[in-house]
Design an enzyme around this catalytic site. Structure first.
Site, short mmCIF file in Angstrom:
data_model
loop_
_atom_site.label_atom_id
_atom_site.label_comp_id
_atom_site.label_asym_id
_atom_site.label_seq_id
_atom_site.Cartn_x
_atom_site.Cartn_y
_atom_site.Cartn_z
N SER A 29 0.97 -1.13 0.10
CA SER A 29 0.15 -0.11 -0.07
C SER A 29 0.77 1.29 -0.01
O SER A 29 1.82 1.48 -1.11
CB SER A 29 -0.88 0.05 1.14
N ASP A 76 -8.75 -4.77 -6.29
CA ASP A 76 -8.44 -3.37 -5.09
C ASP A 76 -9.10 -2.32 -5.26
O ASP A 76 -9.03 -1.56 -6.39
CB ASP A 76 -6.90 -3.35 -5.32
N HIS A 80 -7.14 -5.37 -1.71
CA HIS A 80 -5.98 -4.64 -1.34
C HIS A 80 -5.25 -5.51 -0.36
O HIS A 80 -5.27 -5.53 0.78
CB HIS A 80 -6.60 -3.42 -0.52
#
Length: 605
Positions: free
Chosen positions: A464, A549, A581
């Site tokens: 991320s 995602d 994600h």
């Protein structure tokens, strides 16, 4: 030197045999998650009996979470392939009467209050009417009927009920300013109580036991957040319950049965607790005497608050679950979470500090392999995601896997990491790829200067925002890194800001303040977007991405892969169609970490 066993990759990342234990409200049943066809499903067992009933049979994706709605009914949460459009399903504890409750196309369910004292009812938030905002509904778990109890005018970003289950507080945001709204009853209109800039906070936790005022965390007039009481007529702080001179405090627990505050938790280098109640302190002391030198957390209890699920853990073990009957003074071990991983084969996660180039103190953790000889070590730099969260002490399977392969692992709480006060957080604003990245680079240089890290064998890996930091590190400090692994990371700040989920839109102005405005900061965004500067990358890269995602769109990874291929840089790209994600399905975790192992071994040899 003792030879350390090379533990198979899958041992670190396999599903536990059992996890997520919970007690029924009457304290008669224990529920838990356990694998069924490689997916974590809900199982139920009557206390004192051996028979276990598996009540769900999902095979596409692990159940995301669940709770007991009453003594008979369990509600669980799941999504579709990682799209994070969660929906609720209810089922009886014997596996019968399953009912899907909130599954709608492109709609996400939030749980506002499980209404412990009102069987068969919960209050939820749904962005069904408008994708950007969540309205509040009272949902009947038996019939599936739901009534809207508060329509979101477009700026409410959170709700709070009182101890009687009445929806009485709302938080609004125009993206920059936050207003706390309050009403005495559900029949009244919400009225503004307190307005702050988003850099300040007075965040309600729960009502005082008379349902008049609010316990809250607040940094108003201070750098570090403290636990306070807010007056619901004036919005003023009327009492300070607790503060810590070094870190923010935001966790306050209480006994619903006895209506007393029980304790406060906060994190320095590890979690610490201050007890406000003799009974809670005696309980913890008794458990500590029985369980020894491990961290202890009570994760569930029955309504009568005399039966408890207790979890132990440390930096070297995922620990065990126990059932504690306080009245009988018995403590029964339910399961060791990962008995195949031995604590004496795991690395210690030790706290470290170093100074950034502009004088900030950066806190972090260093894990060294058990078998390390006397030379300098290959180093994996592992910046956390968020970025506005923090790394903390505890068992981390990624860290232990890497340490077992002979790598030192550095985790740092760069500026912007939460928990260290407002000034440290604000120091990160509009610093993606700049001072935030310097904090990471300074950690690498610190370990090189200390003689711990081999300067020719440094890799960077993160997910991320940590994936963005990986790409930024390879782009802007190519001399530091031999290779990198980017896991669902942002590559282009322009496209990232354009593709955030619709329910983030009310916070967009705040994102502009914190990350930057793509039009007003066009030149900076161009310079700090790795996909637009990919020609500077020299080191090989492994990228992993979930196709569904919703937060970091697949296009973020596609862009950097295409740019690197055009520059002739070695890039491996792993995409999973049934992930979002991060990789949650066991077989995808296995593949990713096996690829990572080969990649790092090749480029850090």
């Amino acid at each position: 030197m003792t030879q350390i066993r090379k533990i198979p990759v899958r041992e670190f990342f396999r599903n536990p045999e059992k996890s997520g234990f919970d007690l029924s409200p009457d304290g008669e049943y224990i529920s838990f998650l356990a694998p069924y066809k490689d997916r974590m499903n809900i199982h139920v067992q009557k206390i004192g009996e051996d028979n276990v009933t598996r009540i769900t049979s999902v095979t596409e994706r692990d159940i995301a979470g669940y709770f007991w709605a009453d003594d008979n009914r369990i509600v669980y949460l799941r999504d579709n392939g990682g799209d994070e459009n969660y929906y609720l399903t209810a089922i009886d504890k014997d596996g019968n009467n399953e009912k899907v409750l909130t599954q709608f196309d492109n709609v996400r369910t939030q749980l506002i209050d499980d209404l412990e004292d009102f069987p068969n009812e919960v209050i939820i938030g749904l962005n069904k009417r408008k994708p950007e905002v969540f309205d509040a509904y009272r949902l009947n778990l038996a019939s599936g009927e739901m009534d809207m109890i508060a329509e979101n005018p477009g700026n409410i970003v959170g709700w709070l009920t009182d101890h009687n289950g009445a929806l009485r507080v709302a938080m609004t945001s125009d993206g920059v300013n936050t207003t706390l709204l309050h009403r005495e009853t559900e029949e009244q209109e919400f009225k503004p109580l307190l307005t702050t800039n988003f850099k300040e906070s007075a965040s309600p936790l729960f009502f005082t036991f008379d349902n008049r005022n609010l316990f809250a965390t607040s940094n108003l007039g201070r750098d570090k957040s403290a636990i306070v009481i807010l007056d619901t007529t004036s919005g003023k702080e009327v009492e300070k319950i607790f503060e810590h001179p070094e870190v923010d405090v935001s966790s306050l627990s209480y006994s619903k049965k006895r209506k007393v505050l029980t304790g406060i938790a906060y994190t320095t280098w590890k979690t610490e607790r201050t007890y406000l109640d003799d009974e809670a302190k005696k309980r913890y002391t008794w458990l500590k005497e029985k369980l020894g030198e491990v961290e202890i957390a009570i994760t569930s209890h029955n309504k009568n608050e005399d039966k408890f699920i207790v979890r132990t853990y440390s930096d070297r073990t995922l620990g065990s679950y126990y059932f504690y009957d306080q009245s009988a003074r018995t403590l029964e071990k339910l399961i060791e979470v990962s008995p195949w991983l031995k604590a004496d084969e795991m690395a210690e996660m030790k706290p470290i500090t170093y100074r950034s180039r502009d004088g900030l103190t950066i806190h972090g953790y260093l894990s060294l392999p058990l078998e390390r000889g006397s030379g300098k070590l290959p180093l994996i730099v592992n910046p956390h995601g968020g970025p506005w969260v923090r790394d903390s002490w505890g068992f981390n399977p990624e860290v232990q896997f890497l340490a077992n392969r002979g790598y030192a692992v550095l985790q740092m709480n760069y500026r912007g990491s939460t928990g260290y006060g407002r000034a440290f957080w604000e120091a990160s604003f509009k610093q993606w790829g700049l001072k935030m990245q310097d904090d990471i680079s300074d950690g690498v240089k610190y370990l090189i200067d200390e003689g711990i890290a081999d300067p020719k064998k440094v890799a960077i890996y993160g997910g991320s925002y940590g994936g963005y930091a990986t790409l930024a590190g390879l782009t802007f400090t190519p001399e530091l890194y031999a290779c990198g692994v980017d896991y669902v990371g942002v590559s282009n700040l322009f496209t990232f800001m354009q593709t955030i989920p619709p329910y983030w839109k009310p916070m967009l102005e705040m994102m502009y303040e914190m990350v930057g405005h793509p039009e007003e900061m066009k030149e900076q965004f161009e310079q700090t977007s790795p996909a637009l500067q990919a020609h500077k990358i020299k080191a090989p890269l492994l990228i992993a991405q979930g196709a569904k995602d919703p937060r970091v769109n697949k296009a973020e990874s596609d862009q950097i892969v295409q740019a690197l291929k055009e520059s002739g840089i070695d890039v491996d790209y792993l995409v999973k169609e049934n992930e979002g994600h991060g990789f949650h399905n066991e077989e995808n975790r296995f593949e990713f970490y096996e690829e990572m192992e080969k990649f790092l071994a090749k480029h850090l040899a």
